[in-house]
Scaffold this active site. Structure first.
Site, mmCIF file in Angstrom:
data_model
loop_
_atom_site.group_PDB
_atom_site.id
_atom_site.type_symbol
_atom_site.label_atom_id
_atom_site.label_comp_id
_atom_site.label_asym_id
_atom_site.label_seq_id
_atom_site.Cartn_x
_atom_site.Cartn_y
_atom_site.Cartn_z
ATOM 1 N N ALA A 14 0.778 -1.317 0.120
ATOM 2 C CA ALA A 14 -0.012 0.014 -0.024
ATOM 3 C C ALA A 14 0.721 1.348 0.222
ATOM 4 C CB ALA A 14 -0.778 -0.078 1.291
ATOM 5 N N ALA A 17 2.243 2.427 3.394
ATOM 6 C CA ALA A 17 2.854 1.336 4.273
ATOM 7 C C ALA A 17 4.432 2.082 4.365
ATOM 8 C CB ALA A 17 3.314 0.274 3.414
ATOM 9 N N LYS A 97 -6.952 1.605 9.925
ATOM 10 C CA LYS A 97 -8.384 2.012 10.136
ATOM 11 C C LYS A 97 -9.084 1.986 8.958
ATOM 12 C CE LYS A 97 -8.555 5.405 8.399
ATOM 13 N NZ LYS A 97 -8.202 5.827 7.051
ATOM 14 N N ARG A 166 -11.593 4.688 -2.146
ATOM 15 C CA ARG A 166 -12.176 5.792 -1.255
ATOM 16 C C ARG A 166 -13.456 6.071 -1.866
ATOM 17 N NH1 ARG A 166 -6.658 6.520 -0.421
ATOM 18 N NH2 ARG A 166 -5.972 6.611 1.679
ATOM 19 N N ASP A 178 -13.200 6.739 5.551
ATOM 20 C CA ASP A 178 -11.760 7.160 5.401
ATOM 21 C C ASP A 178 -11.272 8.072 6.344
ATOM 22 O OD1 ASP A 178 -9.556 6.959 3.767
ATOM 23 O OD2 ASP A 178 -9.842 8.716 2.653
#
Length: 338
Positions: A14, A17, A97, A166, A178
Site C-alpha cells: 500500500a 506503508a 483503520k 475511497r 476514510d
C-alpha cells in the site's frame, strides 16, 4: 520479544506503508521488516524498500513462521477477513483503520483475537502522539470547567475516481470510513459512547458519502481514561462529527470543545508533527501552544512494541474497535446509507 527484534510482514503493498510502517521501523533497531505480500506488486515493492522476501499470495506470508506481527493495509473490505486469518496463523496484527466494514465484522475480529490469544490492534496512529494525551489531561483538569459541546472534523480533498477504493462503498469507501472514523474516535475517547440524533450526507454516483455530518450526544463529563468503555456523568455534552472529501475542501483535522469558562481548539490532530496548534481561550485571553513529539507513526510503533512486550492492552484494540464501528454504523443508519 525481550532483547530481540520484532519481525514484521506487510500484507499489501500500500501507498501508506512507507510512512506508517517501513520508515518508522527503519528508525528503530528493534524491528525487522521480513516480507511483503502483494498480488501484483510484491517483487517491485520489496526491491524498492529493501525487504528481503516478496510473496504473491497473502496466504504465503501468513505461513511464514519467522513473522510475528502482520501490518495490514488493504481495502477496508478486506481488513476483517485477513486480520482474522493472520490471528489464526499465530500472528499479532496492526490493521489500518477502519478495522472492519461494520460492527459485526469487528466483533468477529475480537472473537478471533480472544480465541487465538493473539493481538489485533487498530492503527489510529494519532492517538499515540503526546498531543492527544495533552488534550485528555487538559480537559480532565477542568481548567475551563465542564465541557458543554464538541465539534470534531476531518476534511481532505479527494476528487471522484470510480476506480479509487475511497469512492467505492463496497470496498469501504466514503468520507466517514476514510476520514470521519478519526473524529468519531476522538470524541469517543474523550466523552464515551455517542448517541446519534441526526445525520446529513451527500453521496457520489456510486453511493459513497462524499461528505457527512452527524449530531451526537454524550451522557456527560469526561471519559474515565484508558480504553473507551464509559463516561463520567455530569451534564450532557452535545457534539458534531463531520468529514468531507469534496474536491475543493481545505485539509483540516480539528477539535473544538466549548466549556463553562472557555474554549479549547486544536488544529491538525491527525498529523501534528507537520505543524499543529492548541488555542485555549478563557476570560478574553488566548493562549497558543504546541506539544513536542515525533511523527505519529513512530509513537504508534513504539506503543505497539511496548504493548506486545508488556502484554498490556492498548487503547486501540479490543472493544475499542468494536465500539468505533458501532458508532459509524449508527451514523450511517441515521443517514439511511446502510
Amino acid at each position: 520479544m525481550e532483547g530481540t527484534s520484532l519481525r514484521v510482514g506487510l500484507l499489501g503493498a500500500a501507498g501508506i506503508a512507507p510512512a506508517a510502517m517501513i520508515n518508522p521501523a527503519r528508525r528503530r533497531n528493534d524491528v525487522e521488516l521480513v516480507a511483503v505480500a502483494s498480488r501484483r506488486r510484491a517483487p517491485e515493492f520489496a526491491e524498492r524498500h529493501g525487504i528481503p522476501t516478496a510473496y504473491s499470495r497473502y496466504e504465503d506470508l501468513l505461513a511464514d513462521d519467522s513473522i510475528e506481527l502482520v501490518y495490514i493495509a488493504l481495502a477496508p473490505s478486506e481488513h476483517a477477513r485477513w486480520t482474522i486469518a493472520a490471528l489464526e496463523a499465530g500472528k499479532d496484527v496492526l490493521c489500518e483503520k477502519p478495522m472492519a466494514m461494520n460492527a459485526s465484522e469487528a466483533k468477529a475480529v475480537l472473537a478471533a483475537a480472544e480465541r487465538t490469544g493473539q493481538r489485533a490492534i487498530e492503527a489510529f496512529h494519532d492517538y499515540y502522539h503526546p498531543l492527544q494525551a495533552w488534550i485528555r489531561d487538559f480537559l480532565e483538569s477542568r481548567t475551563l470547567g465542564s465541557p458543554i459541546s464538541v465539534k470534531a472534523t476531518f476534511n481532505g480533498a479527494n476528487p471522484f475516481d470510480p476506480a479509487s477504493i475511497r469512492h467505492v462503498p463496497e470496498l469501504g469507501g466514503g468520507a466517514l470510513m476514510d476520514l470521519g472514523c478519526y473524529p468519531v474516535h476522538w470524541v469517543r475517547t474523550l466523552f464515551g459512547e455517542p448517541r446519534v440524533t441526526h445525520t446529513t450526507a451527500g453521496l457520489n454516483r456510486l453511493g459513497a458519502d462524499v461528505w457527512i455530518e452527524a449530531l451526537v450526544e454524550f451522557d456527560g463529563g469526561m471519559h474515565d481514561g484508558g480504553v473507551p468503555d464509559g463516561a463520567v456523568h455530569d451534564d450532557a455534552v452535545h457534539g458534531v462529527v463531520s468529514a468531507s472529501m469534496e474536491p475543493d475542501v481545505r485539509l483540516e483535522s480539528s477539535l473544538t470543545v466549548v466549556c463553562e469558562r472557555g474554549t479549547l481548539r486544536v488544529e491538525n490532530l491527525v498529523f501534528p508533527a507537520r505543524g499543529h496548534s492548541i488555542r485555549v481561550e478563557r476570560d478574553g485571553v488566548t493562549h497558543i501552544s504546541t506539544v513536542a513529539g515525533l511523527d505519529t507513526y513512530d509513537h504508534q510503533l513504539a506503543a505497539v512494541i511496548e504493548g506486545l512486550r508488556s502484554r498490556k492492552t492498548l487503547a486501540t484494540e479490543g472493544l475499542d474497535y468494536v465500539r468505533n464501528m458501532e458508532a459509524i454504523d449508527a451514523i450511517y443508519a441515521m443517514a439511511g446509507i446502510r
